[in-house]
Design a protein around this motif. Sequence first.
Motif, PDB file in Angstrom:
ATOM      1  N   TYR A 109       0.842  -1.199   0.000  1.00  9.88           N
ATOM      2  CA  TYR A 109       0.000   0.000   0.000  1.00  9.88           C
ATOM      3  C   TYR A 109       0.879   1.252   0.000  1.00  9.88           C
ATOM      4  O   TYR A 109       1.669   1.468   0.912  1.00  9.88           O
ATOM      5  N   VAL A 110       0.732   2.085  -1.036  1.00  9.20           N
ATOM      6  CA  VAL A 110       1.448   3.361  -1.127  1.00  9.20           C
ATOM      7  C   VAL A 110       0.488   4.445  -0.646  1.00  9.20           C
ATOM      8  O   VAL A 110      -0.503   4.759  -1.297  1.00  9.20           O
ATOM      9  N   THR A 111       0.780   5.028   0.511  1.00 11.16           N
ATOM     10  CA  THR A 111      -0.115   5.969   1.163  1.00 11.16           C
ATOM     11  C   THR A 111      -0.292   7.261   0.374  1.00 11.16           C
ATOM     12  O   THR A 111       0.590   7.674  -0.392  1.00 11.16           O
ATOM     13  N   GLU A 112      -1.430   7.941   0.609  1.00  5.06           N
ATOM     14  CA  GLU A 112      -1.670   9.235  -0.014  1.00  5.06           C
ATOM     15  C   GLU A 112      -0.803  10.321   0.636  1.00  5.06           C
ATOM     16  O   GLU A 112      -0.539  11.359   0.023  1.00  5.06           O
ATOM     17  N   ASP A 113      -0.373  10.107   1.886  1.00  7.06           N
ATOM     18  CA  ASP A 113       0.411  11.108   2.622  1.00  7.06           C
ATOM     19  C   ASP A 113       1.870  10.667   2.661  1.00  7.06           C
ATOM     20  O   ASP A 113       2.338  10.121   3.647  1.00  7.06           O
ATOM     21  N   ARG A 114       2.577  10.908   1.557  1.00  2.00           N
ATOM     22  CA  ARG A 114       3.950  10.411   1.477  1.00  2.00           C
ATOM     23  C   ARG A 114       4.861  11.057   2.518  1.00  2.00           C
ATOM     24  O   ARG A 114       5.786  10.432   3.017  1.00  2.00           O
ATOM     25  N   LYS A 115       4.595  12.324   2.864  1.00  2.00           N
ATOM     26  CA  LYS A 115       5.461  13.004   3.830  1.00  2.00           C
ATOM     27  C   LYS A 115       5.158  12.585   5.257  1.00  2.00           C
ATOM     28  O   LYS A 115       6.054  12.437   6.076  1.00  2.00           O
ATOM     29  N   GLY A 116       3.876  12.410   5.570  1.00  2.00           N
ATOM     30  CA  GLY A 116       3.501  12.065   6.934  1.00  2.00           C
ATOM     31  C   GLY A 116       3.644  10.595   7.256  1.00  2.00           C
ATOM     32  O   GLY A 116       4.124  10.233   8.330  1.00  2.00           O
ATOM     33  N   ASP A 117       3.245   9.723   6.316  1.00  2.00           N
ATOM     34  CA  ASP A 117       3.194   8.290   6.595  1.00  2.00           C
ATOM     35  C   ASP A 117       4.093   7.435   5.708  1.00  2.00           C
ATOM     36  O   ASP A 117       4.393   6.297   6.068  1.00  2.00           O
ATOM     37  N   GLY A 118       4.496   7.953   4.555  1.00  5.71           N
ATOM     38  CA  GLY A 118       5.139   7.093   3.567  1.00  5.71           C
ATOM     39  C   GLY A 118       6.645   7.074   3.578  1.00  5.71           C
ATOM     40  O   GLY A 118       7.254   6.087   3.169  1.00  5.71           O
ATOM     41  N   LEU A 119       7.272   8.161   4.057  1.00  6.11           N
ATOM     42  CA  LEU A 119       8.725   8.286   3.916  1.00  6.11           C
ATOM     43  C   LEU A 119       9.373   8.753   5.218  1.00  6.11           C
ATOM     44  O   LEU A 119       8.740   9.396   6.052  1.00  6.11           O
ATOM     45  N   PHE A 120      10.667   8.445   5.331  1.00  2.00           N
ATOM     46  CA  PHE A 120      11.504   9.005   6.402  1.00  2.00           C
ATOM     47  C   PHE A 120      12.240  10.192   5.776  1.00  2.00           C
ATOM     48  O   PHE A 120      13.273  10.027   5.124  1.00  2.00           O
ATOM     49  N   LEU A 121      11.701  11.382   5.956  1.00  5.31           N
ATOM     50  CA  LEU A 121      12.182  12.543   5.210  1.00  5.31           C
ATOM     51  C   LEU A 121      13.618  12.932   5.557  1.00  5.31           C
ATOM     52  O   LEU A 121      14.310  13.536   4.740  1.00  5.31           O
TER      53      LEU A 121
END
Length: 506
Positions: A345-357
Motif C-alpha cells: 500500500y502506497v499511502t496518499e500522505d507520502r510526507k507524513g506516513d510514507g517516507l523518512f524525510l
Amino acid sequence: MSEYILEMKDISKEFTGVKALTNVNFKVKKGEIHCLIGENGAGKSTLMKVLSGVHPYGTYEGDIVFEGKVQQFKKISDSVKAGIVIIYQELALFPDLTVYENIFAGNEVKRGAIVDWNQTIAKAKEMLRKVKLDVNPETLVKDLSVGKQQLVEIAKALSKDVKLLILDEPTAALNEDDSENLLKLLGELKNQGITCIMISHKLKEVISISDQATVLRDGRTICTLDASNGEVSENVIIKNMVGREIDDIYPKRPNKNFGKKILELRNWSAYSQQLGRQVVKNVNFHVKKGEIVGIAGLMGSGRTELALSIFGNPKSYKVQGELLVDGSPKSFTHPSDAIKSGIAYVTEDRKGDGLFLIQDIKNNVSAAYLKKVSDKGIINENEEVRKVTEYKNNLYIKAHSLEQVVGNLSGGNQQKVSLGKWLFVGPRLLILDEPTRGIDVGAKFEIYTIMNQLIDEGMSIIMISSELGEVLGMSDRVYVMAEGEIKGELSIEEANQENIMQLATQ
C-alpha cells in the motif's frame, strides 16, 4: 511608476554544488493573478523562498525589486513587513488554538503591552468576512475542515496588510467545491487590489484564473504566457514545462489480458472506534491479475479506509466479512500479514506516513523489506546499494546519489521513492492511494508509464484517485464510493465524469 509590483532579476541559488536556480527572471504586475508553473524540481518553491526571506539575502545572487525598491530580506519577518505573505501547502496553523488566535498569532492586537482580546475577536470576524468564512472565531482550528483552514490562513495574511499573496499548491488537499470557492476568493482579492502568485500543478486552475503564467524548467525561466493573448493553454503549458509535447498524458496499454481474481472482498465492513461509526459498509469488490481497478469518490467517501482495512488494518478497525486472496480466506491483523500475501500500500500522505524525510533514498527504499538485503540479521550494504540502484534507475528517480536526503527531493521524486519502497517487497497487488497528488504533469506521465510496466509484468493495481481524468485514463474498471459504500461498478467503456459524479453524490 513601474506597472510591476515585483521584479526578480537574474536570481541564482545553489545548494551544496547543485544549482537550483540559474539567472531566473520573474516579473509580476500589480493587481494580477500570476501563476508559477513547472515540473517538480523546476525551482518554483526555491524562488518563492528567496522572495520571502526563507533563503536570506546573501545566500543567492541577483536582485529582488519590490514596489520599485531593491530589497534585502534577511528573514521572513522582513518580507512580511514589506507586505509579502506566503501560504505553504502544509498549513502553518496551531491546531489547538482558536481561529482568532491563529489569525493574529505574532501580530496581536494590543492596548499598550496587553493583548486586547475583545478587539482581536472583533478584527478576526472582519477578516473572516473578507474571506467569506462563516465560523465562530472561537472555534479550534483542528475542528475545521482543510478547506476552511486554508481560508483561515488567507485571513491571517490579510490581517498583515498583505500586498503580494503567494499560495503554494493551495488546492492540493481540497475537494472540488472548496477548490472552486478558493479560486473565486482569489478573484475577489484581485478586485480589491491584492496581487497573487499561485504555484499549481492543476492546469485547469491555471488556465481558469491566471492573467499571466511563468514557466520554470530545470531552474531557469522558460517563458511568460499572457492569458489575454490566448497563450495560457494546456498544450502550450505542457510543451514548455517538460520540453516536449505529451499528446496523451495517459499512456495506452494495448494488451489487456486479465487473469483470475487475486483479491476479493465479500460483505466487507469496517468500524472506526476512534470516529465511532462505520467507515466501510458491506463492500463487495474484486481485482483480477493484470488489472488496474480505479476507486473514485469524494473526500470522506471511505476509499482510504477501505484500503487500510485491506492492508493489515493499521487503524485497528473492527472488520467483518470475507477477504480472499487467490480464492483462499485470509485474516490480516498487521500490515506484515498483507505483505506476506503479496499486497502493498502506497499511502496518499507520502510526507507524513510514507517516507523518512530525514533519511536518504537508500534507507527509505529498503526499509519495508530489509530481509531482502540481510543475512542472519546483518544488512549486506553492497547488496542494498546494488538493489536500490536498480529501483532508482527503473523509476527514473532524479537525484545525485542514493545518499541524497529524501526531504530535499521534489514531490514527484519523493513519490517515486515511496513507490520504490513498496515495490522492493515484490508485491503482486499494489494499492496506490492518490498516486499523483501534488506532482506535475511530466512526473505524472512517468508514474503512469511505470504503472503500465508493472501491469505488463503481471502485477495488479488498485488506484484510489480524486482526479476523474486519471481514473478514466488509467483504469480498466471503476468502483465509485460514497459514505463508505460501493455505489456502483462501471466498465471503463461505460464510465464518464458525469455518471461517476452522479454515483459519488448519492
